[in-house]
Design a protein around this motif. Structure first.
Motif, PDB file in Angstrom:
ATOM      1  N   ARG A 197      14.752 -27.634  20.439  1.00 26.25           N
ATOM      2  CA  ARG A 197      13.423 -28.085  20.022  1.00 26.25           C
ATOM      3  C   ARG A 197      12.929 -29.186  20.953  1.00 26.25           C
ATOM      4  O   ARG A 197      12.970 -30.357  20.646  1.00 26.25           O
ATOM      5  CB  ARG A 197      13.457 -28.529  18.576  1.00 26.25           C
ATOM      6  N   ASP A 201      12.027 -22.276  10.566  1.00 29.80           N
ATOM      7  CA  ASP A 201      11.420 -21.274  11.439  1.00 29.80           C
ATOM      8  C   ASP A 201      10.036 -20.871  10.944  1.00 29.80           C
ATOM      9  O   ASP A 201       9.117 -20.718  11.734  1.00 29.80           O
ATOM     10  CB  ASP A 201      12.315 -20.037  11.546  1.00 29.80           C
ATOM     11  N   ARG A 202       9.882 -20.674   9.651  1.00 38.96           N
ATOM     12  CA  ARG A 202       8.566 -20.398   9.049  1.00 38.96           C
ATOM     13  C   ARG A 202       7.968 -21.766   8.739  1.00 38.96           C
ATOM     14  O   ARG A 202       8.142 -22.316   7.664  1.00 38.96           O
ATOM     15  CB  ARG A 202       8.736 -19.529   7.797  1.00 38.96           C
ATOM     16  N   SER A 203       7.284 -22.346   9.703  1.00 37.49           N
ATOM     17  CA  SER A 203       6.924 -23.769   9.666  1.00 37.49           C
ATOM     18  C   SER A 203       5.659 -24.088   8.890  1.00 37.49           C
ATOM     19  O   SER A 203       5.495 -25.223   8.435  1.00 37.49           O
ATOM     20  CB  SER A 203       6.776 -24.294  11.089  1.00 37.49           C
ATOM     21  N   MET A 229      11.622 -20.187  16.137  1.00 40.07           N
ATOM     22  CA  MET A 229      11.508 -21.532  16.649  1.00 40.07           C
ATOM     23  C   MET A 229      12.789 -21.953  17.351  1.00 40.07           C
ATOM     24  O   MET A 229      12.755 -22.714  18.268  1.00 40.07           O
ATOM     25  CB  MET A 229      11.182 -22.516  15.534  1.00 40.07           C
ATOM     26  N   GLY A 230      13.906 -21.505  16.866  1.00 45.04           N
ATOM     27  CA  GLY A 230      15.157 -21.793  17.527  1.00 45.04           C
ATOM     28  C   GLY A 230      15.929 -22.913  16.849  1.00 45.04           C
ATOM     29  O   GLY A 230      15.416 -23.610  15.994  1.00 45.04           O
ATOM     30  N   TRP A 260       8.888 -26.118  22.667  1.00 45.77           N
ATOM     31  CA  TRP A 260       8.897 -25.694  21.264  1.00 45.77           C
ATOM     32  C   TRP A 260       7.744 -26.355  20.511  1.00 45.77           C
ATOM     33  O   TRP A 260       7.004 -25.696  19.790  1.00 45.77           O
ATOM     34  CB  TRP A 260      10.228 -26.066  20.601  1.00 45.77           C
TER      35      TRP A 260
END
Length: 183
Positions: free
Chosen positions: A7, A57-59, A1-2, A11
């Protein structure tokens, strides 16, 4: 995701495209109506946009946690029982028997046994069984440690097994064989 600085709308668009269907299905398993589930998903993504710097990142587990809190807030504000999917409308799913023959597992029977459990037991089983989260991810959704979630899952599985023991023997073997696509 960064990093949070990156964002932007791009994104968010990719997050929305990747996870929207999962959040809608999460809502469908908890609400009686598809419109309410879509509305819940929209609210989840409004929160994700506002708090985009906090989205890991692991949303998906984070988004499930937001959805869970939004539902809890709605249920508390209504002070009435939630509009749950009626057990009578649950589908049957086909599963392969070890002998190679298909057999029918009544999702309604699993849901009936699940309904006898307390809300925390139901939620940990749904998160791990239906949402296909790891124990650590379920812990993140529930706001507890991984060890606490593992203990809750162990106890919930034991209680579900006991509740299923009242069902015919053919239904006892696999307790949560249905995946999120089936339910």
């Amino acid at each position: 995701m960064g990093p949070p600085g990156k964002r932007d709308e791009g994104w968010f668009t990719s997050l929305y495209a990747a996870e929207y269907a999962h959040i809608v299905r999460y809502g469908l398993r908890r609400l009686a109506d598809a419109d309410a589930s879509a509305e819940l998903a929209q609210e989840v993504f409004v929160v994700a946009w506002r708090r985009r710097g906090e989205v890991p990142d692991r949303s998906l587990p984070w988004l499930y946690g937001v959805a869970r809190r939004l539902l809890a807030n709605q249920w508390r504000s209504r002070r009435a029982a939630p509009d749950l999917l009626p057990i009578a409308h649950a589908d049957l799913t086909r599963v392969a028997d070890p002998s190679g023959a298909d057999r029918t597992l009544g999702v309604a029977d699993v849901r009936a046994a699940l309904a006898t459990l307390n809300e925390m037991d139901q939620e940990i089983l749904r998160l791990v069984g239906w949402e296909e989260l790891t124990v650590a991810e379920a812990a993140q959704v529930l706001g507890c440690t991984r060890a606490t979630a593992a203990v809750r899952l162990h106890r919930a599985r034991r209680r579900l097994t006991e509740a299923m023991s009242d069902q015919p023997a053919r239904l006892r073997r696999p307790l949560l064989v249905a995946t999120r696509k089936d339910l």
